[in-house]
Scaffold this motif. Structure first.
Motif, PDB file in Angstrom:
ATOM      1  N   LEU A   1      45.269   7.038  51.723  1.00 21.54           N
ATOM      2  CA  LEU A   1      44.227   7.768  52.327  1.00 21.54           C
ATOM      3  C   LEU A   1      42.862   7.203  52.023  1.00 21.54           C
ATOM      4  O   LEU A   1      41.882   7.420  52.433  1.00 21.54           O
ATOM      5  N   ASN A   2      43.028   6.041  51.065  1.00 22.34           N
ATOM      6  CA  ASN A   2      41.725   5.726  50.419  1.00 22.34           C
ATOM      7  C   ASN A   2      40.696   6.578  49.758  1.00 22.34           C
ATOM      8  O   ASN A   2      39.482   6.427  50.085  1.00 22.34           O
ATOM      9  N   CYS A   3      41.252   7.483  49.015  1.00 16.89           N
ATOM     10  CA  CYS A   3      40.575   8.343  48.313  1.00 16.89           C
ATOM     11  C   CYS A   3      40.689   8.266  47.028  1.00 16.89           C
ATOM     12  O   CYS A   3      41.516   7.643  46.310  1.00 16.89           O
ATOM     13  N   TYR A   4      39.590   8.812  46.126  1.00 21.66           N
ATOM     14  CA  TYR A   4      39.536   8.479  44.675  1.00 21.66           C
ATOM     15  C   TYR A   4      39.997   9.779  44.158  1.00 21.66           C
ATOM     16  O   TYR A   4      40.192   9.872  42.812  1.00 21.66           O
ATOM     17  N   THR A   5      39.808  11.145  44.475  1.00 24.81           N
ATOM     18  CA  THR A   5      40.124  12.323  44.050  1.00 24.81           C
ATOM     19  C   THR A   5      41.181  13.050  44.576  1.00 24.81           C
ATOM     20  O   THR A   5      41.144  12.888  45.975  1.00 24.81           O
ATOM     21  N   ARG A   6      41.580  14.108  44.003  1.00 27.47           N
ATOM     22  CA  ARG A   6      42.584  15.063  44.499  1.00 27.47           C
ATOM     23  C   ARG A   6      41.820  15.781  45.729  1.00 27.47           C
ATOM     24  O   ARG A   6      42.249  16.175  46.962  1.00 27.47           O
ATOM     25  N   GLN A   7      40.467  16.311  45.269  1.00 27.09           N
ATOM     26  CA  GLN A   7      39.702  17.019  46.237  1.00 27.09           C
ATOM     27  C   GLN A   7      39.428  16.378  47.377  1.00 27.09           C
ATOM     28  O   GLN A   7      39.309  17.154  48.529  1.00 27.09           O
ATOM     29  N   GLN A   8      39.050  15.275  47.214  1.00 27.47           N
ATOM     30  CA  GLN A   8      38.691  14.192  48.483  1.00 27.47           C
ATOM     31  C   GLN A   8      39.733  14.560  49.384  1.00 27.47           C
ATOM     32  O   GLN A   8      39.282  14.327  50.773  1.00 27.47           O
ATOM     33  N   ALA A   9      41.060  14.137  49.012  1.00 30.51           N
ATOM     34  CA  ALA A   9      42.030  13.992  49.789  1.00 30.51           C
ATOM     35  C   ALA A   9      42.381  15.482  50.501  1.00 30.51           C
ATOM     36  O   ALA A   9      42.675  15.607  51.858  1.00 30.51           O
ATOM     37  N   ALA A  10      42.399  16.391  49.828  1.00 29.39           N
ATOM     38  CA  ALA A  10      42.473  17.741  50.198  1.00 29.39           C
ATOM     39  C   ALA A  10      41.422  18.142  51.373  1.00 29.39           C
ATOM     40  O   ALA A  10      41.613  18.862  52.263  1.00 29.39           O
ATOM     41  N   SER A  11      40.372  17.638  51.033  1.00 26.99           N
ATOM     42  CA  SER A  11      39.235  18.045  51.940  1.00 26.99           C
ATOM     43  C   SER A  11      39.333  17.029  53.377  1.00 26.99           C
ATOM     44  O   SER A  11      39.309  17.652  54.368  1.00 26.99           O
ATOM     45  N   LEU A  12      39.824  15.996  53.416  1.00 25.76           N
ATOM     46  CA  LEU A  12      40.514  15.116  54.500  1.00 25.76           C
ATOM     47  C   LEU A  12      41.645  16.044  55.179  1.00 25.76           C
ATOM     48  O   LEU A  12      41.444  15.936  56.557  1.00 25.76           O
ATOM     49  N   LEU A  13      42.440  16.473  54.508  1.00 30.81           N
ATOM     50  CA  LEU A  13      43.591  17.143  54.905  1.00 30.81           C
ATOM     51  C   LEU A  13      43.087  18.518  56.038  1.00 30.81           C
ATOM     52  O   LEU A  13      43.308  18.639  57.145  1.00 30.81           O
ATOM     53  N   HIS A  14      41.964  19.266  55.024  1.00 31.50           N
ATOM     54  CA  HIS A  14      41.499  20.415  55.714  1.00 31.50           C
ATOM     55  C   HIS A  14      40.472  19.909  57.030  1.00 31.50           C
ATOM     56  O   HIS A  14      40.767  20.907  57.937  1.00 31.50           O
ATOM     57  N   GLU A  15      39.974  18.872  57.053  1.00 27.81           N
ATOM     58  CA  GLU A  15      39.192  18.629  58.078  1.00 27.81           C
ATOM     59  C   GLU A  15      39.894  18.085  59.287  1.00 27.81           C
ATOM     60  O   GLU A  15      39.747  18.276  60.343  1.00 27.81           O
ATOM     61  N   GLU A  16      40.913  17.619  58.983  1.00 30.69           N
ATOM     62  CA  GLU A  16      41.994  17.027  60.050  1.00 30.69           C
ATOM     63  C   GLU A  16      42.520  18.173  60.730  1.00 30.69           C
ATOM     64  O   GLU A  16      42.748  18.209  61.976  1.00 30.69           O
ATOM     65  N   ARG A  17      42.914  19.344  60.026  1.00 26.07           N
ATOM     66  CA  ARG A  17      43.347  20.428  60.375  1.00 26.07           C
ATOM     67  C   ARG A  17      42.344  21.133  61.364  1.00 26.07           C
ATOM     68  O   ARG A  17      42.808  21.743  62.402  1.00 26.07           O
ATOM     69  N   ARG A  18      41.199  21.077  61.060  1.00 26.54           N
ATOM     70  CA  ARG A  18      40.068  21.804  61.681  1.00 26.54           C
ATOM     71  C   ARG A  18      39.770  21.028  62.915  1.00 26.54           C
ATOM     72  O   ARG A  18      39.631  21.628  63.961  1.00 26.54           O
ATOM     73  N   SER A  19      39.915  19.786  62.933  1.00 29.70           N
ATOM     74  CA  SER A  19      39.745  18.989  63.982  1.00 29.70           C
ATOM     75  C   SER A  19      40.849  19.022  65.044  1.00 29.70           C
ATOM     76  O   SER A  19      40.608  19.145  66.400  1.00 29.70           O
ATOM     77  N   ALA A  20      42.103  19.122  64.429  1.00 26.92           N
ATOM     78  CA  ALA A  20      43.262  19.461  65.445  1.00 26.92           C
ATOM     79  C   ALA A  20      43.179  20.659  66.346  1.00 26.92           C
ATOM     80  O   ALA A  20      43.478  20.818  67.282  1.00 26.92           O
ATOM     81  N   SER A  21      42.832  21.728  65.593  1.00 21.97           N
ATOM     82  CA  SER A  21      42.890  23.110  66.190  1.00 21.97           C
ATOM     83  C   SER A  21      41.727  23.144  67.266  1.00 21.97           C
ATOM     84  O   SER A  21      41.594  23.817  68.265  1.00 21.97           O
ATOM     85  N   ARG A  22      40.415  22.455  67.019  1.00 23.94           N
ATOM     86  CA  ARG A  22      39.372  22.168  68.005  1.00 23.94           C
ATOM     87  C   ARG A  22      39.895  21.490  69.415  1.00 23.94           C
ATOM     88  O   ARG A  22      39.145  21.807  70.449  1.00 23.94           O
ATOM     89  N   THR A  23      40.765  20.575  69.245  1.00 21.65           N
ATOM     90  CA  THR A  23      41.032  19.625  70.257  1.00 21.65           C
ATOM     91  C   THR A  23      41.977  19.990  71.113  1.00 21.65           C
ATOM     92  O   THR A  23      42.278  19.789  72.250  1.00 21.65           O
TER      93      THR A  23
END
Length: 83
Positions: free
Chosen positions: A52-74
């Motif tokens: 995912l080209n992330c440096y921290t666990r929180q950054q990757a978890a945030s990316l996952l969370h944003e993806e879920r939100r955008s998927a539910s909006r589309t």
């Protein structure tokens, strides 16, 4: 590259680990939950971070969370028109 394209390349276990990181669980807690060794959890997370080209666990978890939100909006809304 879209976020969803990057998430596609994660294994099922990597996605599970990141989802549990998103909930705030530590590696030991994730290991107990998934019934695997903590070092295995750390390995899954390390590989997911690299993909995912992330440096921290929180950054990757945030990316996952944003993806879920955008998927539910589309997802299309149900039609309200009468037939």
């Amino acid at each position: 590259m879209k976020r969803s394209d990057r998430l596609y390349w994660l294994s099922k276990r990597q996605r599970q680990c990141l989802a549990l990181v998103e909930r705030g669980m530590s590696s030991k807690e994730i290991a107990r939950h998934l019934q695997i060794a903590p070092s295995t959890v750390d390995n899954h997370i390390k590989l997911a971070l690299a993909r995912l080209n992330c440096y921290t666990r929180q950054q990757a978890a945030s990316l996952l969370h944003e993806e879920r939100r955008s998927a539910s909006r589309t997802q299309p809304l149900p039609s309200l028109a009468r037939r």
